[in-house]
Design a protein around this motif. Sequence first.
Motif, PDB file in Angstrom:
ATOM      1  N   UNK A   1      31.488  47.366  52.499  1.00 43.24           N
ATOM      2  CA  UNK A   1      30.850  46.561  51.569  1.00 43.24           C
ATOM      3  C   UNK A   1      31.469  46.348  50.364  1.00 43.24           C
ATOM      4  N   UNK A   2      32.006  47.347  49.513  1.00 45.87           N
ATOM      5  CA  UNK A   2      32.622  47.264  48.185  1.00 45.87           C
ATOM      6  C   UNK A   2      33.802  46.071  48.380  1.00 45.87           C
ATOM      7  N   UNK A   3      34.584  46.526  49.414  1.00 46.27           N
ATOM      8  CA  UNK A   3      35.810  45.475  49.615  1.00 46.27           C
ATOM      9  C   UNK A   3      35.392  44.144  49.892  1.00 46.27           C
ATOM     10  N   UNK A   4      34.380  43.751  50.740  1.00 47.71           N
ATOM     11  CA  UNK A   4      33.994  42.210  50.904  1.00 47.71           C
ATOM     12  C   UNK A   4      33.564  41.831  49.588  1.00 47.71           C
ATOM     13  N   UNK A   5      32.667  42.453  48.880  1.00 51.09           N
ATOM     14  CA  UNK A   5      32.056  42.045  47.506  1.00 51.09           C
ATOM     15  C   UNK A   5      33.237  41.804  46.643  1.00 51.09           C
ATOM     16  N   UNK A   6      33.954  43.035  46.174  1.00 52.83           N
ATOM     17  CA  UNK A   6      35.164  42.755  45.272  1.00 52.83           C
ATOM     18  C   UNK A   6      35.932  41.684  45.713  1.00 52.83           C
ATOM     19  N   UNK A   7      36.461  41.426  46.988  1.00 54.40           N
ATOM     20  CA  UNK A   7      37.241  40.562  47.386  1.00 54.40           C
ATOM     21  C   UNK A   7      36.689  39.113  47.270  1.00 54.40           C
ATOM     22  N   UNK A   8      35.560  38.989  47.592  1.00 47.60           N
ATOM     23  CA  UNK A   8      34.668  37.606  47.092  1.00 47.60           C
ATOM     24  C   UNK A   8      34.822  37.322  45.517  1.00 47.60           C
ATOM     25  N   UNK A   9      34.469  38.514  44.697  1.00 47.84           N
ATOM     26  CA  UNK A   9      34.446  38.197  43.372  1.00 47.84           C
ATOM     27  C   UNK A   9      36.005  37.880  42.885  1.00 47.84           C
ATOM     28  N   UNK A  10      37.063  38.536  43.301  1.00 51.63           N
ATOM     29  CA  UNK A  10      38.291  38.052  43.073  1.00 51.63           C
ATOM     30  C   UNK A  10      38.762  36.903  43.477  1.00 51.63           C
ATOM     31  N   UNK A  11      38.437  36.337  44.632  1.00 50.18           N
ATOM     32  CA  UNK A  11      38.742  35.051  45.244  1.00 50.18           C
ATOM     33  C   UNK A  11      37.962  33.784  44.318  1.00 50.18           C
ATOM     34  N   UNK A  12      36.715  33.959  43.971  1.00 56.16           N
ATOM     35  CA  UNK A  12      35.894  33.212  43.143  1.00 56.16           C
ATOM     36  C   UNK A  12      36.718  33.081  41.701  1.00 56.16           C
ATOM     37  N   UNK A  13      36.866  34.239  41.200  1.00 57.71           N
ATOM     38  CA  UNK A  13      37.356  34.289  39.841  1.00 57.71           C
ATOM     39  C   UNK A  13      38.783  33.737  39.398  1.00 57.71           C
TER      40      UNK A  13
END
Lengths: 377, 425, 81
Positions: B295-307
């Motif tokens: 879960x943490x990986x998917x959320x952080x990956x998404x945030x990093x991709x967006x940012x």
Amino acid sequence: MSSNCDAIVLGAGIVGAACAMELAHAGMSVTVVEPGVIGGGATAAGMGHIVVMDDSPAQLAFTHYSQQLWHVLAPQLPPAAEYETPGTIWVAADEVEMQEVARKQSIYVTRGLPVRVLDSHALLHEEPHLRPGLAGGLLVSSDAVLYPPVAADYLLQQALSSGASLIRQAALQAGEGKACLANGDILSSPRIINALGAAAPSLAPGLPVHPRKGHLVITDRAPGFVRHQLVELGYVRSAGSGTADSVAFNVQPRKTGQVLIGSSRQYNAHDKSVDHQILQRMMQQTRRYMPGIDKLSVLRTWTGFRAATPDKLPLIGPHPADPTLFLATGHEGLGITTALATGKLIRHILTGSGSEIPVEPYLPARAFHPTTETAHA
Amino acid sequence: MRNRNEYTYDVLVIGGGPAGIAAACAAAPHARVAIVDENPALGGQIWRNSFPARQSHPSGPWHNRLQQTQATRLHGLRVFDAPAFNTLHAEAPDGLHILRYNKLILATGARERFLPFPGWTLRNVIGAGGLQAMVKSGLPVAGKRIVVAGSGPLLLAVAAFLKSHGAQVVAVCEQAPPRQLAHFATSIVAYPSKISQAVQYRTQLAAVPYRIGWWPVTAHGKSQVESVTLTNGARRLTLDCDFLACGFHLVPNTELPALLGCSLHNGFVAVDSLQQASVPNVFCAGEITGIGGLDKSLIEGSIAGYASTGQNSPARKLFAKRNKALGFAAAMERAFAPRPELRRLPAPQTTVCRCEDVAHELLQQHDSWRSAKLHTRCGMGPCQGRVCGAATEFLYGWPGESIRPPILPVRFDTLAEAEKPTAQH
Amino acid sequence: MPDAITITVNGAPVQVPSGVTVAVALTLLNEPCRTSVTGQPRGPLCAMGICYECRVTIDRISNRLACQTLCVPGMEVSTHA
């Protein structure tokens, strides 16, 4: 806290350790000051090639004498010191360099060194992975190789078992019979030996010693790929250059079967990080001599700083401006080779024991200009 | 001469596990994106050989999402250096790959922590995640007797996975003390999905003993493991097995962020709320910022991709979910911390550094990682201390050293050609 | 063996399932990947490209990671460095 001893040795690299051993063997009470890993500076960064060099008569005498001391000590070194005598081949690329082979041979022969001139065919026979078409080389079979940090630790242990003591602190100041340590302690001694390598000027301002950065590369095990230390004769030009950055083909077989690859020389480079451009130049130069090295696996690269002097000879003996301060630095690329001879000369200078070679060429006074002396007197 | 390949991307993602996949999905609609992985296929460890997967698998929607983007996939590339501004060098069997980027997202994941004990170098003593990866790569385990031991939530997941592939899981042994784990169990009440997952594993493993507070002390066998002795500190138990699957939770793969100069905190990459590391244009996501699982990986990956593509608004919408995932990660770190008894596992002659076969008794004579490296060759082999470094940090309290290129063993010609050759005579 | 392919291991032809990694193939054949510097036989540990215990020579290129390399027909694997 304050304490007294006959001699303080600053730095437990291989030179400091050798000095400590000799002075302890002479019966002196010795304190070695080293905050870091034993043999963790230029000692660990270097190749560990024990080589006779002939840039000058003084260099020839010094390297040859010290190599003989290593040969005598070798049986007592621990196996981890990986002492071996694969010999050196000075590789001549062309006929001009073959003339250098002839010149070198004539000099080495007069010193009784076991040398053999190799023609193009014999060179390939000795070293099948060299590029065909090289002119030949000079095999000096008495040159040795060892693993310097373990050798330095052995020398230090010899000193400690003869009564020396080791203080794991950095020295912040040295001179006038005192060494001030980072923890506030002050050591007193009429003899303080600065054996800090390229860092020596930090405790002896004005010292004509400058860091000369080098890069090395080591491969994974490939036993038999290289059999001797191989050095291009162009190395003499490279190492001899006083200012320009240079690279040279210089590879060494380690006892583990790994190949150690040098060499580079840079002035005015103070950052210890790997410089990709010079690393690449060095590796390209290696490929020119040894194309087959391409398929070996590189495990690590690293850098180190040699302590270079203007005349390519070390500074061994009293500091001209402070009778309590002695120098044992400025060995540039020959610190491992000449560590044992340095210890002997320091012992001779401090105790008046006999010396097998003249000490004069290495005395520091030669390198200090009068202005420098007054400035720091 | 081998190949020399050069690419430039707006956003370069290193690591093809869930964090990297999520990052690529988030960034790709707005930028030229490439996702790089060492393995023959994307998926990372958790989705190995299940990417693409059947739609019911959790990776299914992410696979579909990535498929709909223009993101380039670069497989089989191992990044070994960061030699110049916004440039990485990678090696593949065909030679050097030069990767240039404007923004970099690192999602290099985690590896298992291995702790040495007598017999741990026998064949078929393998990481828990390691054995799972082998099975996903085609190793049949039907009927094999397997002891799963070590620490972390991975143990139950692996045991359930092995059982579903027909293995006879002899026991699952978790080193964490029962009290520590009970505390964790209470704390995960806030994470219903974790509970249902745990219940699911326990149901699958109904007949398998789950021994909490037990750890392996010796693996026995001639050249490969035949049995393992475990203890809970008071009693001992020896179990026959064909495989010992053993790992002590996870440690992050921080070599590349460290080489780039990213600040680390407690061993993990320090990031701001948008997953940005201390080095400009570098974002980090997933296990390298803290071990937290899928879960943490998917959320952080998404945030990093967006940012990384300036989409800060969708990134911020994920902050609350990330906070929850970080809470779980912190609870997990406390729960599965290795117990001090594990420091006494190695015997004097037990190998600690497997590359150079350096024994525990030799290492005990040193007071730092650098001293041990220089004087014993510990950590000087091809793994460059990736295995023994985590062990020596735990056993002897030695922090790691600064990192130099190449961060992986690399062929001489790959490294030599990494820069355009300068003009030569 | 369904979908078997033939590779050679240390010169001998062997059949392995198609689609498996070299590390899996060697484990199935009960063959160590390498011999350690003190002579111990070793097999895969991490199986994910970290530990280098599974390094072998593949098609005459040494130090390839068996766990990250898929078997292909005709591949030559050597476990003697």
